[in-house]
Design an enzyme around this catalytic site. Structure first.
Site, short mmCIF file in Angstrom:
data_model
loop_
_atom_site.label_atom_id
_atom_site.label_comp_id
_atom_site.label_asym_id
_atom_site.label_seq_id
_atom_site.Cartn_x
_atom_site.Cartn_y
_atom_site.Cartn_z
N HIS A 204 0.85 -1.19 0.00
CA HIS A 204 0.00 0.00 0.00
C HIS A 204 0.88 1.23 0.00
CE1 HIS A 204 -3.12 2.85 1.11
NE2 HIS A 204 -3.96 1.93 0.67
N ASP B 138 -7.98 -5.33 0.03
CA ASP B 138 -8.53 -6.14 -1.06
C ASP B 138 -8.11 -7.59 -1.00
OD1 ASP B 138 -10.07 -4.22 -2.26
OD2 ASP B 138 -8.33 -3.34 -3.25
N1 CMC Z 1 4.16 -7.58 -4.95
C1 CMC Z 1 5.50 -7.58 -5.11
N2 CMC Z 1 6.28 -6.50 -4.96
C2 CMC Z 1 5.66 -5.35 -4.62
C3 CMC Z 1 4.26 -5.26 -4.41
C4 CMC Z 1 3.50 -6.44 -4.58
N3 CMC Z 1 2.19 -6.44 -4.41
N4 CMC Z 1 3.92 -3.99 -4.08
C5 CMC Z 1 5.06 -3.30 -4.08
N5 CMC Z 1 6.12 -4.11 -4.39
C6 CMC Z 1 7.54 -3.73 -4.40
C7 CMC Z 1 7.89 -2.90 -5.63
O1 CMC Z 1 8.31 -3.72 -6.70
C8 CMC Z 1 9.00 -2.04 -5.09
O2 CMC Z 1 10.16 -2.83 -5.01
P1 CMC Z 1 11.63 -2.16 -5.21
O3 CMC Z 1 11.79 -1.18 -4.09
O4 CMC Z 1 12.57 -3.29 -5.17
O5 CMC Z 1 11.58 -1.49 -6.57
C9 CMC Z 1 8.56 -1.75 -3.65
O6 CMC Z 1 7.75 -2.88 -3.27
C10 CMC Z 1 7.76 -0.47 -3.48
O7 CMC Z 1 6.67 -0.50 -4.41
P2 CMC Z 1 6.03 0.77 -5.13
O8 CMC Z 1 5.39 0.32 -6.39
O9 CMC Z 1 7.04 1.86 -5.19
O10 CMC Z 1 4.93 1.18 -4.08
P3 CMC Z 1 3.72 2.15 -4.36
O11 CMC Z 1 3.44 2.83 -3.08
O12 CMC Z 1 3.98 3.00 -5.55
O13 CMC Z 1 2.53 1.14 -4.76
C11 CMC Z 1 0.68 -0.31 -4.65
C12 CMC Z 1 1.52 0.75 -3.91
C13 CMC Z 1 -0.57 -0.62 -3.83
C14 CMC Z 1 0.25 0.23 -6.01
C15 CMC Z 1 1.55 -1.59 -4.82
O14 CMC Z 1 1.93 -2.09 -3.56
C16 CMC Z 1 0.84 -2.66 -5.64
O15 CMC Z 1 0.91 -2.64 -6.87
N6 CMC Z 1 0.12 -3.62 -4.96
C17 CMC Z 1 -0.64 -4.63 -5.66
C18 CMC Z 1 -1.99 -4.05 -6.10
C19 CMC Z 1 -2.94 -3.84 -4.94
O16 CMC Z 1 -3.12 -4.73 -4.10
N7 CMC Z 1 -3.59 -2.68 -4.90
C20 CMC Z 1 -4.62 -2.36 -3.91
C21 CMC Z 1 -4.19 -1.27 -2.98
S1 CMC Z 1 -5.25 -1.15 -1.54
C22 CMC Z 1 -6.79 -0.72 -2.13
C23 CMC Z 1 -6.84 0.60 -2.79
O17 CMC Z 1 -6.30 1.59 -2.28
O18 CMC Z 1 -7.49 0.69 -3.82
#
Ligand code: CMC
Length: 438
Positions: free
Chosen positions: A316, A373
């Site tokens: 998140h 989720d």
């Molecule tokens: N699986 C594997 N690796 C992950 C995941 C995941 N679900 N989420 C983040 N990472 C890794 C990412 O690759 C990065 O690694 P590194 O530092 O080595 O490059 C690190 O963790 C930080 O990730 P980020 O993409 O910079 O984090 P963000 O804050 O931009 O993204 C997120 C947040 C929710 C989009 C992301 O965690 C994600 O894509 N999760 C899966 C989709 C999901 O479950 N979304 C629902 C969110 S909650 C409900 C809502 O708000 O709608």
């Protein structure tokens, strides 16, 4: 009203100094009742000629808001100061919708009026059916929802004077009341069932379940746990401060657009798998993993950046601790499945996946915990809600938050049209070349 007494560490500094291009500028520091101090950079361009760069707004507050507070490190979520755990246990979705909109919990009389008003705005104009019937029979319900909500302004164009507080309030009530009717209509159309009108003798969530599942041939027998579970999921999804869809609602709202167009834009933003579309994606992922024995290879794939695969329902932007909503849903999942007598092998896969990820260094170091989720889809599935409707469920609940933010924005003295800047990376000026010379 929230207390405005700053705690001792909040009084620590009142301004920040930034030096750029040889000139120093003192920037005021703004503080809310809770949360991080914010450096007010509004005068930066004028005084230094510089903008700030913050893709994804990871460090930028775009507005002041008194609706929802999140402490991502501590795993805290509060609506209007009330902890989500207390609301989940003691409130109802409709009461939470009132709270978000009005700022205070309603008295019994206020709630009764609000409930009555919402109940009597659930019907849609009959022309809505004609519009709905224009979609392809197999359209995704989120595509239909975006279109249907956009069309709402055409039904209520005589009450769109945004300077009139009563018209604004009425639009918010209409949205909360009609989104479930539209959502159920989209579902029934997609499976070829006859439309159901909302029943005024039922409560908000029961009414929605009837519009979804009642058939002409037999009465609908719903277990009370179904409405209770859905009401709880709606409470947990009702608001989440400046998330992508709410920020979209506010950005569209900043131009003076009508609330129906703003909420339709919010639905479009919610649809993406990184946001509300994640609940649908979680179920697909669990289905693909198939059995507990395949969990480790899914974890390995999620850690491999080349794979392009992420564990859906994990991570998140704000929570770097357990998502408090996920904790509540996790508990509810076992209870709902038990009371409905559903045994779902996906729950076993989900539990195994959660256990394995929480032990894995990759997820520990990045503070990736299950989010709201991760479990919600398993409950929706147990309630008989089809996968492609999961994000629509989220949209019904989040409508309460969207309208609360839209209403707040309308009276915000600081509100201005949202207009981010950019770092231009294209060509510098060059001369046009005629087509015969290219
Ligand atoms: N699986 C594997 N690796 C992950 C995941 C995941 N679900 N989420 C983040 N990472 C890794 C990412 O690759 C990065 O690694 P590194 O530092 O080595 O490059 C690190 O963790 C930080 O990730 P980020 O993409 O910079 O984090 P963000 O804050 O931009 O993204 C997120 C947040 C929710 C989009 C992301 O965690 C994600 O894509 N999760 C899966 C989709 C999901 O479950 N979304 C629902 C969110 S909650 C409900 C809502 O708000 O709608």
């Amino acid at each position: 009203m929230p207390s405005d007494t700053p705690s001792s560490d909040q009084t620590a500094f009142q301004q920040a100094t930034l030096t750029a291009g040889g000139s120093s500028v003192a920037l005021p520091v703004d503080r809310g009742t809770l949360g991080n101090p914010c450096i007010d950079i509004a005068k930066l361009p004028k005084e230094t000629g510089c903008f700030t760069y913050d893709p994804g707004f990871t460090a930028t507050a775009a507005c002041k808001s008194a609706i929802t507070y999140i402490d991502g490190d501590a795993g805290v979520l509060m609506y209007r100061g009330y902890p989500i755990e207390q609301l989940a246990k003691q409130s109802s979705f409709l009461e939470v919708a009132y709270l978000l909109m009005h700022g205070e919990l309603p008295s019994a009389a206020e709630f009764s009026n609000f409930d009555n008003e919402v109940t009597h705005h659930t019907m849609m104009h009959e022309a809505f059916r004609t519009f709905l019937f224009g979609f392809r029979h197999d359209a995704h319900p989120m595509a239909m929802l975006v279109g249907m909500l956009g069309s709402m302004a055409s039904f209520y164009h005589n009450t769109l004077d945004l300077d009139d507080p009563e018209q604004r309030r009425l639009a918010a009530v209409r949205l909360i009341a009609k989104v479930p009717t539209i959502a159920a209509g989209c579902y029934r159309y997609s499976i070829g069932w006859p439309m159901r009108y909302p029943k005024n003798n039922l409560e908000y969530v029961d009414r929605f379940l009837h519009m979804m599942f009642e058939v002409p041939s037999e009465p609908l027998a719903l277990k009370p746990v179904a409405a209770r579970a859905l009401d709880l999921l709606f409470i947990l999804h009702a608001d989440h401060e400046q998330n992508a869809s709410t920020s979209t609602v506010r950005l569209v709202g900043s131009t003076g657009s009508n609330p129906y167009a703003c909420v339709a834009a919010g639905v479009a933003a919610l649809w993406g798998p990184a946001h509300g579309g994640a609940n649908e994606a979680v179920l697909k992922m669990l289905g693909e993993i198939g059995k507990p024995g395949n969990v480790q290879s899914a974890i390995d794939k999620a850690k491999d950046k080349e794979s392009g695969f992420r564990l859906m329902g994990f991570g998140h932007r704000v929570y770097k601790n357990f998502d408090p909503r996920a904790k509540i849903i996790r508990e509810m999942t076992h209870q709902v499945l038990g009371e409905l007598g559903v045994s779902d092998p996906m729950l076993e896969v989900a539990l195994k996946l959660e256990e394995a990820a929480l032990k894995d260094d990759y997820f520990i170091q990045r503070k990736l915990y299950p989010n709201v989720d991760f479990y919600s889809g398993i409950i929706y599935k147990a309630l008989g809600i089809p996968t492609e409707m999961f994000t629509v469920m989220f949209a019904i609940a989040r409508t309460a938050g969207w309208v609360a933010h839209w209403l707040e924005q309308q009276t915000d003295p600081d509100a201005r049209i949202g207009r981010p800047r950019q770092i231009y990376t294209g060509y510098a000026e060059r001369d046009y070349v005629g087509i015969d010379k290219r």
